[in-house]
Design a protein around this motif. Sequence first.
Motif, PDB file in Angstrom:
ATOM      1  N   LEU A 199     -20.464 -31.629  -8.775  1.00  0.00           N
ATOM      2  CA  LEU A 199     -19.869 -32.568  -7.826  1.00  0.00           C
ATOM      3  C   LEU A 199     -18.351 -32.534  -7.863  1.00  0.00           C
ATOM      4  N   GLU A 200     -17.774 -32.307  -9.055  1.00  0.00           N
ATOM      5  CA  GLU A 200     -16.303 -32.256  -9.134  1.00  0.00           C
ATOM      6  C   GLU A 200     -15.747 -31.048  -8.393  1.00  0.00           C
ATOM      7  N   VAL A 201     -16.540 -29.975  -8.316  1.00  0.00           N
ATOM      8  CA  VAL A 201     -16.130 -28.808  -7.522  1.00  0.00           C
ATOM      9  C   VAL A 201     -16.175 -29.151  -6.041  1.00  0.00           C
ATOM     10  N   ILE A 202     -17.236 -29.832  -5.619  1.00  0.00           N
ATOM     11  CA  ILE A 202     -17.352 -30.257  -4.218  1.00  0.00           C
ATOM     12  C   ILE A 202     -16.179 -31.151  -3.847  1.00  0.00           C
ATOM     13  N   HIS A 203     -15.805 -32.055  -4.727  1.00  0.00           N
ATOM     14  CA  HIS A 203     -14.698 -32.972  -4.452  1.00  0.00           C
ATOM     15  C   HIS A 203     -13.349 -32.266  -4.444  1.00  0.00           C
ATOM     16  N   GLY A 204     -13.291 -31.044  -4.979  1.00  0.00           N
ATOM     17  CA  GLY A 204     -12.046 -30.298  -4.979  1.00  0.00           C
ATOM     18  C   GLY A 204     -11.095 -30.697  -6.093  1.00  0.00           C
ATOM     19  N   ASP A 205     -11.636 -31.268  -7.188  1.00  0.00           N
ATOM     20  CA  ASP A 205     -10.774 -31.674  -8.303  1.00  0.00           C
ATOM     21  C   ASP A 205     -10.035 -30.481  -8.906  1.00  0.00           C
ATOM     22  N   HIS A 206     -10.655 -29.303  -8.822  1.00  0.00           N
ATOM     23  CA  HIS A 206     -10.045 -28.089  -9.368  1.00  0.00           C
ATOM     24  C   HIS A 206      -9.023 -27.492  -8.416  1.00  0.00           C
ATOM     25  N   LEU A 207      -8.982 -27.971  -7.203  1.00  0.00           N
ATOM     26  CA  LEU A 207      -8.166 -27.379  -6.147  1.00  0.00           C
ATOM     27  C   LEU A 207      -6.765 -27.966  -6.093  1.00  0.00           C
ATOM     28  N   ALA A 208      -6.680 -29.257  -6.302  1.00  0.00           N
ATOM     29  CA  ALA A 208      -5.380 -29.929  -6.209  1.00  0.00           C
ATOM     30  C   ALA A 208      -5.405 -31.186  -7.057  1.00  0.00           C
ATOM     31  N   HIS A 209      -4.281 -31.533  -7.585  1.00  0.00           N
ATOM     32  CA  HIS A 209      -4.155 -32.765  -8.352  1.00  0.00           C
ATOM     33  C   HIS A 209      -2.911 -33.501  -7.875  1.00  0.00           C
ATOM     34  N   VAL A 210      -2.879 -34.788  -8.129  1.00  0.00           N
ATOM     35  CA  VAL A 210      -1.725 -35.590  -7.738  1.00  0.00           C
ATOM     36  C   VAL A 210      -0.808 -35.705  -8.951  1.00  0.00           C
ATOM     37  N   PRO A 211       0.373 -35.084  -8.904  1.00  0.00           N
ATOM     38  CA  PRO A 211       1.276 -35.152 -10.052  1.00  0.00           C
ATOM     39  C   PRO A 211       1.766 -36.583 -10.282  1.00  0.00           C
ATOM     40  N   THR A 212       1.820 -36.973 -11.539  1.00  0.00           N
ATOM     41  CA  THR A 212       2.288 -38.321 -11.880  1.00  0.00           C
ATOM     42  C   THR A 212       3.723 -38.241 -12.386  1.00  0.00           C
ATOM     43  N   GLU A 213       4.568 -39.046 -11.793  1.00  0.00           N
ATOM     44  CA  GLU A 213       5.972 -39.098 -12.188  1.00  0.00           C
ATOM     45  C   GLU A 213       6.311 -40.524 -12.587  1.00  0.00           C
ATOM     46  N   ARG A 214       7.069 -40.658 -13.678  1.00  0.00           N
ATOM     47  CA  ARG A 214       7.388 -41.994 -14.201  1.00  0.00           C
ATOM     48  C   ARG A 214       8.585 -42.602 -13.474  1.00  0.00           C
ATOM     49  N   LEU A 215       8.524 -43.923 -13.364  1.00  0.00           N
ATOM     50  CA  LEU A 215       9.645 -44.657 -12.781  1.00  0.00           C
ATOM     51  C   LEU A 215      10.793 -44.710 -13.774  1.00  0.00           C
ATOM     52  N   ALA A 269       0.972 -30.317  -5.424  1.00  0.00           N
ATOM     53  CA  ALA A 269      -0.418 -30.705  -5.673  1.00  0.00           C
ATOM     54  C   ALA A 269      -1.359 -29.521  -5.836  1.00  0.00           C
ATOM     55  N   TYR A 270      -1.139 -28.468  -5.079  1.00  0.00           N
ATOM     56  CA  TYR A 270      -2.089 -27.346  -5.029  1.00  0.00           C
ATOM     57  C   TYR A 270      -2.041 -26.526  -6.321  1.00  0.00           C
ATOM     58  N   VAL A 271      -3.219 -26.236  -6.864  1.00  0.00           N
ATOM     59  CA  VAL A 271      -3.310 -25.444  -8.096  1.00  0.00           C
ATOM     60  C   VAL A 271      -4.197 -24.217  -7.907  1.00  0.00           C
ATOM     61  N   GLY A 272      -4.486 -23.875  -6.640  1.00  0.00           N
ATOM     62  CA  GLY A 272      -5.292 -22.699  -6.360  1.00  0.00           C
ATOM     63  C   GLY A 272      -4.468 -21.429  -6.387  1.00  0.00           C
ATOM     64  N   GLU A 273      -5.080 -20.327  -5.956  1.00  0.00           N
ATOM     65  CA  GLU A 273      -4.431 -19.018  -6.023  1.00  0.00           C
ATOM     66  C   GLU A 273      -3.992 -18.501  -4.647  1.00  0.00           C
ATOM     67  N   GLY A 274      -4.159 -19.304  -3.619  1.00  0.00           N
ATOM     68  CA  GLY A 274      -3.776 -18.866  -2.281  1.00  0.00           C
ATOM     69  C   GLY A 274      -2.373 -19.304  -1.913  1.00  0.00           C
ATOM     70  N   SER A 275      -1.976 -18.974  -0.712  1.00  0.00           N
ATOM     71  CA  SER A 275      -0.688 -19.395  -0.174  1.00  0.00           C
ATOM     72  C   SER A 275      -0.930 -20.091   1.161  1.00  0.00           C
ATOM     73  N   ILE A 276       0.069 -20.837   1.604  1.00  0.00           N
ATOM     74  CA  ILE A 276      -0.078 -21.603   2.839  1.00  0.00           C
ATOM     75  C   ILE A 276      -0.222 -20.650   4.021  1.00  0.00           C
ATOM     76  N   ARG A 277      -1.290 -20.844   4.781  1.00  0.00           N
ATOM     77  CA  ARG A 277      -1.545 -20.039   5.977  1.00  0.00           C
ATOM     78  C   ARG A 277      -0.967 -20.708   7.217  1.00  0.00           C
ATOM     79  N   SER A 278      -1.100 -22.031   7.300  1.00  0.00           N
ATOM     80  CA  SER A 278      -0.562 -22.775   8.431  1.00  0.00           C
ATOM     81  C   SER A 278      -0.508 -24.254   8.096  1.00  0.00           C
ATOM     82  N   ILE A 279       0.309 -24.984   8.841  1.00  0.00           N
ATOM     83  CA  ILE A 279       0.423 -26.433   8.691  1.00  0.00           C
ATOM     84  C   ILE A 279       0.202 -27.050  10.069  1.00  0.00           C
ATOM     85  N   GLU A 280      -0.624 -28.077  10.110  1.00  0.00           N
ATOM     86  CA  GLU A 280      -1.043 -28.629  11.397  1.00  0.00           C
ATOM     87  C   GLU A 280      -0.866 -30.146  11.413  1.00  0.00           C
TER      88      GLU A 280
END
Length: 232
Positions: A37-53, A120-131
Amino acid sequence: MQLAFWVRRAHKWIGLLIGVQALLWMISGLYMVVVPLEVIHGDHLAHVPTERLNPSASRITQAQLHESHPGITSIRLKVLLGKEVYEIKQDKKVSLVDAVSGKTISPLDRDSIIALADAAYVGEGSIRSIEWITKAPQEVGARPVPLWAVHYDDVDPGSSTLYFSPFSGDLVARRHELWRWFDFLWMFHIMDYEEREDVNNTLLRVASITGLAFALSGAWLLFYSFQRRRQA
């Protein structure tokens, strides 16, 4: 026995009606078990970086925010791309305000979204397009539009897309081919062919009752055949 004749006939026709759906239930269920299920959710694909105040940062006050943005219902201080911002809500409207200057910085532009996607992205591809999306596609469900969609050319998991809110900067959805296959099979599994969300729809209830009738008639015929053998 007349009853056995009609039960056998009913069992046969019910089997023909429910057989295809039962096969789809098994295929979709197998996919859900095999792919985590974590693969389906894409947890391995992108994460939200945490930055401290920064506790010593000089910021505008919340009183100033209320003065410049009437009708605020909630305020959240966070870090976005290395800069402290206030995320404010006015009823259903969400905006980002620079915590130092007080300037409204949303909706976020294309360059800001590229920076968020790169972080956020941690995969091995590059941006193809932005919409820029004003009509939500099926795969993001009821999430409010507009959205930024960042499409990647990755092979594993394949054709990944990250969806960002231009008003909050949040990563609202991760989609890829494994998720799309899951969604397609889920549609058959719950028999909701439009929204793919209603797990208690009439069609599914009818199919479930029909499947139960098939199982019960088969059990009765099995019991009946044993009784006939015993009598013989």
